[in-house]
Design a protein around this motif. Sequence first.
Motif, mmCIF file in Angstrom:
data_model
loop_
_atom_site.group_PDB
_atom_site.id
_atom_site.type_symbol
_atom_site.label_atom_id
_atom_site.label_comp_id
_atom_site.label_asym_id
_atom_site.label_seq_id
_atom_site.Cartn_x
_atom_site.Cartn_y
_atom_site.Cartn_z
ATOM 1 N N LYS A 104 0.773 -1.237 0.000
ATOM 2 C CA LYS A 104 0.000 0.000 0.000
ATOM 3 C C LYS A 104 0.808 1.293 0.000
ATOM 4 O O LYS A 104 0.250 2.338 -0.270
ATOM 5 C CB LYS A 104 -0.977 -0.006 1.171
ATOM 6 C CG LYS A 104 -2.072 -1.018 0.970
ATOM 7 C CD LYS A 104 -3.157 -0.867 1.996
ATOM 8 C CE LYS A 104 -4.313 -1.737 1.608
ATOM 9 N NZ LYS A 104 -4.682 -2.704 2.558
ATOM 10 N N LEU A 105 2.074 1.243 0.301
ATOM 11 C CA LEU A 105 2.855 2.477 0.312
ATOM 12 C C LEU A 105 3.714 2.634 -0.934
ATOM 13 O O LEU A 105 4.540 3.538 -1.015
ATOM 14 C CB LEU A 105 3.717 2.543 1.581
ATOM 15 C CG LEU A 105 2.915 2.521 2.890
ATOM 16 C CD1 LEU A 105 3.861 2.592 4.082
ATOM 17 C CD2 LEU A 105 1.879 3.640 2.941
ATOM 18 N N LEU A 147 -2.849 13.834 -2.607
ATOM 19 C CA LEU A 147 -1.953 13.407 -1.543
ATOM 20 C C LEU A 147 -1.445 12.000 -1.805
ATOM 21 O O LEU A 147 -2.161 11.168 -2.350
ATOM 22 C CB LEU A 147 -2.671 13.444 -0.196
ATOM 23 C CG LEU A 147 -3.193 14.795 0.282
ATOM 24 C CD1 LEU A 147 -3.937 14.632 1.603
ATOM 25 C CD2 LEU A 147 -2.072 15.811 0.403
ATOM 26 N N SER A 148 -0.218 11.734 -1.380
ATOM 27 C CA SER A 148 0.300 10.367 -1.456
ATOM 28 C C SER A 148 -0.493 9.524 -0.448
ATOM 29 O O SER A 148 -1.179 10.051 0.433
ATOM 30 C CB SER A 148 1.786 10.350 -1.110
ATOM 31 O OG SER A 148 1.975 10.613 0.283
ATOM 32 N N VAL A 149 -0.366 8.216 -0.545
ATOM 33 C CA VAL A 149 -1.046 7.338 0.411
ATOM 34 C C VAL A 149 -0.575 7.649 1.818
ATOM 35 O O VAL A 149 -1.379 7.741 2.748
ATOM 36 C CB VAL A 149 -0.821 5.853 0.056
ATOM 37 C CG1 VAL A 149 -1.416 4.942 1.112
ATOM 38 C CG2 VAL A 149 -1.413 5.532 -1.308
ATOM 39 N N VAL A 181 0.739 8.675 7.678
ATOM 40 C CA VAL A 181 1.828 7.752 8.015
ATOM 41 C C VAL A 181 3.156 8.482 7.859
ATOM 42 O O VAL A 181 3.369 9.185 6.872
ATOM 43 C CB VAL A 181 1.799 6.513 7.073
ATOM 44 C CG1 VAL A 181 3.003 5.617 7.340
ATOM 45 C CG2 VAL A 181 0.503 5.760 7.230
ATOM 46 N N LYS A 182 4.039 8.299 8.834
ATOM 47 C CA LYS A 182 5.353 8.961 8.766
ATOM 48 C C LYS A 182 6.379 8.080 8.139
ATOM 49 O O LYS A 182 6.311 6.923 8.054
ATOM 50 C CB LYS A 182 5.798 9.373 10.160
ATOM 51 C CG LYS A 182 4.897 10.439 10.741
ATOM 52 C CD LYS A 182 5.356 10.853 12.084
ATOM 53 C CE LYS A 182 4.380 11.909 12.621
ATOM 54 N NZ LYS A 182 4.724 12.397 13.890
#
Length: 122
Positions: A21-22, A113-115, A121-122
Amino acid sequence: MIEVEIITGRTIDQGKTVEEKLTEEYFKAVSYCELNEEDFKALGLSEGDKVKVKTEFGEVVVFAKIGDLPRGVVFIPMGPYANQVIDPSTDGTGMPQFKGVKGTVEKTDENVLSVKELLGVK
């Protein structure tokens, strides 16, 4: 701005990348909506333009694509972008309603926006 009915569902690309997912591949597989060609033109869109999809449950900016859909229907692949605009209530089933959500779509200059950004999420 146009009024729409939002539907979501699985796609081959979304399914192939759901475990990652990232990644950029997953981002590309879920960060868009498909609109009918006439709705696409009515909004003055070109392929790859960004749109803001809004419902009573939230809003999200995604890329716009022409899809084979009836006028007034927008498809967003299942995932974090669709989840921003669907009803989170599950009516005891454990699954939210992924079809028939009323909303609006408008062209925007805002960024998609990115996922990681979308999910914080950092």
